[in-house]
Write an enzyme that holds these catalytic residues in place. Structure first.
Site, mmCIF file in Angstrom:
data_model
loop_
_atom_site.group_PDB
_atom_site.id
_atom_site.type_symbol
_atom_site.label_atom_id
_atom_site.label_comp_id
_atom_site.label_asym_id
_atom_site.label_seq_id
_atom_site.Cartn_x
_atom_site.Cartn_y
_atom_site.Cartn_z
ATOM 1 N N PHE A 25 0.853 -1.190 0.000
ATOM 2 C CA PHE A 25 0.000 0.000 0.000
ATOM 3 C C PHE A 25 0.896 1.250 0.000
ATOM 4 O O PHE A 25 1.898 1.298 0.710
ATOM 5 C CB PHE A 25 -0.880 -0.002 1.248
ATOM 6 C CG PHE A 25 -2.148 0.791 1.124
ATOM 7 C CD1 PHE A 25 -3.362 0.174 0.875
ATOM 8 C CD2 PHE A 25 -2.124 2.175 1.262
ATOM 9 C CE1 PHE A 25 -4.530 0.907 0.762
ATOM 10 C CE2 PHE A 25 -3.283 2.930 1.157
ATOM 11 C CZ PHE A 25 -4.483 2.294 0.907
ATOM 12 N N VAL A 84 1.397 5.168 6.172
ATOM 13 C CA VAL A 84 -0.020 5.458 6.404
ATOM 14 C C VAL A 84 -0.182 6.977 6.398
ATOM 15 O O VAL A 84 0.485 7.682 7.160
ATOM 16 C CB VAL A 84 -0.513 4.868 7.746
ATOM 17 C CG1 VAL A 84 -2.043 4.875 7.795
ATOM 18 C CG2 VAL A 84 0.007 3.453 7.955
ATOM 19 N N ILE A 85 -1.056 7.444 5.495
ATOM 20 C CA ILE A 85 -1.244 8.893 5.336
ATOM 21 C C ILE A 85 -2.618 9.276 5.864
ATOM 22 O O ILE A 85 -3.631 8.735 5.412
ATOM 23 C CB ILE A 85 -1.092 9.287 3.843
ATOM 24 C CG1 ILE A 85 0.288 8.848 3.327
ATOM 25 C CG2 ILE A 85 -1.282 10.795 3.669
ATOM 26 C CD1 ILE A 85 0.469 8.984 1.825
ATOM 27 N N GLY A 88 -5.391 10.256 3.606
ATOM 28 C CA GLY A 88 -5.780 9.224 2.640
ATOM 29 C C GLY A 88 -6.835 8.268 3.128
ATOM 30 O O GLY A 88 -7.399 7.517 2.330
ATOM 31 N N THR A 89 -7.144 8.270 4.414
ATOM 32 C CA THR A 89 -8.075 7.248 4.904
ATOM 33 C C THR A 89 -8.744 7.621 6.219
ATOM 34 O O THR A 89 -8.101 8.171 7.117
ATOM 35 C CB THR A 89 -7.340 5.909 5.118
ATOM 36 O OG1 THR A 89 -8.240 4.995 5.728
ATOM 37 C CG2 THR A 89 -6.107 6.059 5.984
ATOM 38 N N HIS A 91 -9.478 5.376 8.114
ATOM 39 C CA HIS A 91 -9.013 4.264 8.965
ATOM 40 C C HIS A 91 -7.662 4.565 9.599
ATOM 41 O O HIS A 91 -7.067 3.701 10.219
ATOM 42 C CB HIS A 91 -8.831 2.980 8.144
ATOM 43 C CG HIS A 91 -10.024 2.572 7.371
ATOM 44 N ND1 HIS A 91 -11.287 2.598 7.883
ATOM 45 C CD2 HIS A 91 -10.143 2.088 6.114
ATOM 46 C CE1 HIS A 91 -12.139 2.171 6.968
ATOM 47 N NE2 HIS A 91 -11.467 1.867 5.888
HETATM 48 N N1 INI Z 1 -2.479 0.412 4.435
HETATM 49 C C1 INI Z 1 -1.340 1.140 4.464
HETATM 50 O O1 INI Z 1 -0.238 0.566 4.520
HETATM 51 N N2 INI Z 1 -1.404 2.494 4.437
HETATM 52 C C2 INI Z 1 -2.582 3.173 4.384
HETATM 53 O O2 INI Z 1 -2.561 4.422 4.358
HETATM 54 C C3 INI Z 1 -3.791 2.428 4.339
HETATM 55 N N3 INI Z 1 -5.064 3.087 4.221
HETATM 56 O O3 INI Z 1 -5.081 4.253 3.798
HETATM 57 O O4 INI Z 1 -6.092 2.521 4.520
HETATM 58 C C4 INI Z 1 -3.708 1.018 4.377
HETATM 59 N N4 INI Z 1 -4.825 0.265 4.339
HETATM 60 C C5 INI Z 1 -4.776 -1.135 4.061
HETATM 61 C C6 INI Z 1 -4.556 -1.986 5.298
HETATM 62 O O5 INI Z 1 -3.231 -1.844 5.771
HETATM 63 C C7 INI Z 1 -4.803 -3.462 5.018
HETATM 64 O O6 INI Z 1 -3.902 -3.916 4.034
HETATM 65 C C8 INI Z 1 -6.234 -3.766 4.537
HETATM 66 O O7 INI Z 1 -7.179 -3.192 5.382
HETATM 67 C C9 INI Z 1 -6.464 -5.296 4.511
HETATM 68 O O8 INI Z 1 -6.362 -5.848 5.826
#
Ligand code: INI
Length: 158
Positions: A25, A84-85, A88-89, A91
């Site tokens: 990601f 992780v930004i 961007g999310t 979450h």
């Molecule tokens: N994963 C990241 O590494 N960075 C992010 O910014 C991110 N966002 O934006 O949601 C992210 N989401 C995916 C997460 O890590 C899992 O791979 C996914 O939820 C499946 O379990």
């Protein structure tokens, strides 16, 4: 304090076994962190062929992979790389928080250093700054932390 016995880990990759886990990601950032980590490994005497690189989907998956690699007994340290930004999310808190907590637990449960090379930033610009080539690349810093901890643990013994 003078007279105190000091124990420090040298930045030496020769003879060390290190695994790097890199999230896919935000790969436009994580790829640069990985390059920085590999460059630091080579700069400190390591051969690229001796470095294991494992890819996982995202930062959320880093802890379980780190736990598995650390528990294998095959590595002196594990480096986790991701990005992780916040913008961007929605979450952000879950992904970043679980990732950080899970990596720390993996280290504490296995007593193998697990290094937090995960950018948790507000903006893409901040991520780009921390993943830039050369000094200040957080992947390179994470690899150096891994080598230092591996050195300290080698001195401490089991
Ligand atoms: N994963 C990241 O590494 N960075 C992010 O910014 C991110 N966002 O934006 O949601 C992210 N989401 C995916 C997460 O890590 C899992 O791979 C996914 O939820 C499946 O379990």
């Amino acid at each position: 304090m003078s007279g105190a016995r000091l124990l420090e880990g040298r930045l030496e990759a020769r003879g060390r076994k290190v695994a790097v886990i890199a999230a896919r990601f935000n790969d436009f950032i994580v790829a640069s962190l990985l390059k920085g980590a590999q460059a630091a490994w080579v700069r400190h005497g390591g051969e690229l062929e001796d470095l294991l690189v494992v890819r996982v989907p995202g930062a959320f998956e880093l802890p379980v992979a780190a736990r598995k690699l650390a528990a294998s007994g095959r590595y002196d340290a594990v480096v986790a790389l991701g990005c992780v930004i916040r913008g961007g999310t929605p979450h952000f808190e879950y992904v970043a928080g679980e990732c950080a907590g899970g990596l720390q637990r993996a280290a504490l449960e296995t007593l193998v250093p697990v290094i937090f090379g995960v950018l948790t930033v507000e903006t893409v610009e901040q991520a780009i700054e921390r993943a830039a080539t050369g000094e200040g690349n957080k992947g390179g810093e994470a690899m150096e932390a891994a080598l230092e901890m591996a050195g300290v643990f080698a001195e401490l013994g089991s």
